[in-house]
Design a protein around this motif. Structure first.
Motif, short mmCIF file in Angstrom:
data_model
loop_
_atom_site.label_atom_id
_atom_site.label_comp_id
_atom_site.label_asym_id
_atom_site.label_seq_id
_atom_site.Cartn_x
_atom_site.Cartn_y
_atom_site.Cartn_z
N ILE A 115 107.28 65.80 2.34
CA ILE A 115 108.60 66.10 1.80
C ILE A 115 108.71 65.69 0.33
CG2 ILE A 115 109.67 65.88 4.07
CD1 ILE A 115 110.73 63.19 3.26
N TYR A 116 107.89 64.71 -0.10
CA TYR A 116 107.97 64.24 -1.49
C TYR A 116 107.22 65.16 -2.45
CZ TYR A 116 108.76 59.67 0.81
OH TYR A 116 109.22 58.64 1.58
N PHE A 117 106.23 65.89 -1.94
CA PHE A 117 105.25 66.48 -2.84
C PHE A 117 105.83 67.66 -3.61
CE2 PHE A 117 101.31 68.58 -4.13
CZ PHE A 117 100.66 67.48 -4.67
N ASP A 118 105.70 67.60 -4.93
CA ASP A 118 106.20 68.66 -5.80
C ASP A 118 105.14 69.15 -6.78
OD1 ASP A 118 106.02 66.48 -7.44
OD2 ASP A 118 108.15 66.35 -7.92
N GLY A 119 103.88 68.86 -6.48
CA GLY A 119 102.80 69.33 -7.33
C GLY A 119 102.50 68.44 -8.51
N ARG A 120 103.19 67.28 -8.58
CA ARG A 120 102.97 66.36 -9.70
C ARG A 120 102.40 65.04 -9.20
NH1 ARG A 120 108.73 66.46 -12.70
NH2 ARG A 120 109.41 66.23 -10.53
N ASP A 121 101.91 64.23 -10.14
CA ASP A 121 101.42 62.90 -9.79
C ASP A 121 102.57 62.01 -9.33
OD1 ASP A 121 98.57 62.93 -10.47
OD2 ASP A 121 99.24 63.24 -12.52
N HIS A 122 102.32 61.23 -8.28
CA HIS A 122 103.29 60.22 -7.82
C HIS A 122 102.51 58.98 -7.39
CE1 HIS A 122 106.95 62.60 -7.95
NE2 HIS A 122 106.29 63.60 -7.39
N VAL A 123 102.87 57.85 -7.94
CA VAL A 123 102.22 56.58 -7.61
C VAL A 123 103.28 55.62 -7.10
CG1 VAL A 123 100.89 54.62 -8.50
CG2 VAL A 123 100.41 56.93 -9.33
N ALA A 288 96.96 71.41 -5.76
CA ALA A 288 97.67 70.25 -6.31
C ALA A 288 97.40 68.99 -5.50
CB ALA A 288 99.17 70.53 -6.35
N VAL A 289 97.38 69.12 -4.18
CA VAL A 289 97.11 67.96 -3.31
C VAL A 289 95.74 67.36 -3.61
CG1 VAL A 289 96.62 67.29 -0.92
CG2 VAL A 289 98.67 68.62 -1.44
N MET A 290 94.76 68.22 -3.88
CA MET A 290 93.39 67.76 -4.10
C MET A 290 93.14 67.27 -5.53
SD MET A 290 92.21 68.06 -1.11
CE MET A 290 90.46 67.80 -1.28
N ALA A 291 94.12 67.47 -6.42
CA ALA A 291 93.90 67.10 -7.82
C ALA A 291 94.83 66.02 -8.34
CB ALA A 291 94.04 68.34 -8.70
N LYS A 292 95.92 65.73 -7.63
CA LYS A 292 96.94 64.83 -8.15
C LYS A 292 96.89 63.45 -7.50
CE LYS A 292 98.78 68.03 -10.76
NZ LYS A 292 98.74 67.96 -12.24
N ASN A 293 97.32 62.43 -8.25
CA ASN A 293 97.51 61.10 -7.67
C ASN A 293 98.71 61.13 -6.73
OD1 ASN A 293 95.56 59.39 -9.29
ND2 ASN A 293 96.75 60.28 -10.96
N PHE A 294 98.56 60.49 -5.57
CA PHE A 294 99.68 60.46 -4.63
C PHE A 294 99.55 59.23 -3.74
CE2 PHE A 294 102.33 61.50 -1.04
CZ PHE A 294 103.38 62.21 -1.60
N SER A 295 100.46 58.28 -3.93
CA SER A 295 100.43 57.06 -3.11
C SER A 295 101.85 56.63 -2.79
CB SER A 295 99.68 55.93 -3.81
OG SER A 295 100.30 55.60 -5.05
N LEU A 296 101.98 55.86 -1.72
CA LEU A 296 103.27 55.46 -1.18
C LEU A 296 103.52 53.97 -1.34
CD1 LEU A 296 103.06 57.35 2.27
CD2 LEU A 296 103.99 58.22 0.12
N ASP A 297 104.77 53.63 -1.54
CA ASP A 297 105.22 52.24 -1.47
C ASP A 297 105.54 51.95 -0.01
OD1 ASP A 297 106.70 49.87 -1.42
OD2 ASP A 297 107.75 50.30 -3.29
N ILE A 298 104.82 51.02 0.61
CA ILE A 298 105.03 50.73 2.04
C ILE A 298 105.74 49.39 2.25
CG2 ILE A 298 103.07 52.14 2.76
CD1 ILE A 298 101.48 49.53 3.18
N SER A 299 106.40 48.89 1.20
CA SER A 299 107.03 47.57 1.31
C SER A 299 108.16 47.56 2.34
CB SER A 299 107.55 47.11 -0.05
OG SER A 299 108.45 48.05 -0.60
N ARG A 300 108.86 48.68 2.50
CA ARG A 300 109.93 48.70 3.51
C ARG A 300 109.35 48.52 4.91
NH1 ARG A 300 114.07 53.71 3.87
NH2 ARG A 300 114.90 52.71 1.98
N ALA A 301 108.25 49.20 5.21
CA ALA A 301 107.62 49.05 6.53
C ALA A 301 107.08 47.64 6.72
CB ALA A 301 106.50 50.07 6.69
#
Length: 329
Positions: A115-123, A288-301
């Motif tokens: 749901i977050y992915f928009d084709g851009r880097d997300h860290v 985009a999925v194979m080329a972009k940075n994508f990681s999650l903040d898991i501090s809530r969990a």
């Protein structure tokens, strides 16, 4: 505790149903065909066969259970909106209505960080960083299904949603089987510079998170949770690790991102014009999925679910490779 696990014929649902049985829970599963869940039935699971699109069936499925872990749904990036809506939204509505009608105490919903992915880097993306527009029908309908789940909280249902990223381990038929098949055909290339880091999740760690969600106290309710191993790694290092484990040559050829994206655009356009709208071999979203940075903040969990990923990605990959070799031979 007696629970219902939907989607138990799939990778994540099946692994969690087995894990729940090992923890001493009574487990009911849903599946269209009994043979799809035979290993679970052999371990003591109860089957109610049928299609989750049948609201009356879902009412029967939820009768007499304390909690539901809803893992069923459609995954993919190609297809018509109506099909994704039916599998991800309408089915979830049936599950929510059945939980309320049968006085089920808790519903744990398996959602997706797509749901977050928009084709851009997300860290280090947080649970609140949901885009205004979604990149595909899958992400859009998974988010809409989440809203149906959270809406039931006002009627007394205890609800939580988990968004696990790139789940792998024994039984994974999605991520690495596709990539290894492309490499065997000589069609796999590193897109971009190959340095992008992404999150993965061991299926064993996800099992722990789902189990914690079943038992979590009141402060944890009504929230969505990012789930991953919490340690982003270079994607192409992971792909090549799996290829080596399976005695395949590593991927070394690079393809510029712009060129790959343009080829995917052309591929999708042609497939939309062809009779039957066949699935393309290359997607813009996949590029985009194979080329972009994508990681999650898991501090809530970590805070509310006491989630502490114990199984490393490399252990999960070894588990997958051992299982996949047995499937091939």
């Amino acid at each position: 505790m007696k629970i219902l696990v939907t989607g138990a014929s799939g990778f994540i649902g099946g692994r969690f149903a087995r894990f729940a049985l090992e923890q001493g829970l009574q487990v009911r599963v849903s599946a269209r065909r009994a043979e799809a869940v035979e290993p679970l039935l052999a371990r003591g699971a109860e089957l109610v066969a049928g299609d989750l699109s049948d609201a009356a069936l879902v009412q029967r499925l939820c009768r007499g259970v304390d909690a539901v872990v809803h893992c069923a749904g459609a995954v993919g990036v190609w297809g018509r909106y109506a099909a994704f809506h039916q599998a991800n939204v309408t089915v979830t509505e049936n599950v929510v209505e059945a939980c309320l009608g049968q006085q089920v105490r808790r519903l744990v919903h398996l959602s997706s960080p797509s749901i977050y992915f928009d084709g851009r880097d997300h860290v280090g993306i947080t649970e609140e960083q949901v885009p205004k527009r979604f990149s595909d029908y899958y992400g859009a309908t998974k988010y809409l299904a989440e809203q149906k789940v959270f809406g039931a909280a006002e009627f007394g249902l205890e609800v939580l949603a988990l968004r696990p990223r790139f789940v792998t381990g024994a039984g994974d038929t999605s991520i690495f089987p596709r990539l290894t098949n492309m490499q065997r055909k000589g069609r796999l290339s590193i897109i971009g510079n190959g340095l992008n880091k992404v999150d993965f999740t061991s299926v064993q760690n996800l099992n722990d998170a789902l189990f914690s969600a079943l038992l979590a106290g009141a402060p944890a309710l009504g929230k969505a949770y990012n789930i991953s191993n919490g340690a982003p790694v270079p994607l192409w290092d992971v792909v090549n690790y799996v290829l080596r484990q399976l005695d395949l040559p590593p991927v070394t050829r690079h393809l510029p991102y712009g060129l790959a994206y343009g080829a995917a655009t052309l591929n999708e356009t042609l497939c939309k014009l062809l009779p039957g709208r066949p699935e393309p071999t290359l997607f813009r979203l996949g590029v985009a999925v194979m080329a972009k940075n994508f990681s999650l903040d898991i501090s809530r969990a970590r805070h509310y679910l006491d989630y502490d990923p114990q199984v490393s990605l490399w252990t999960a990959l070894d588990e997958f490779c051992q299982w996949w070799r047995t499937q091939q031979y």
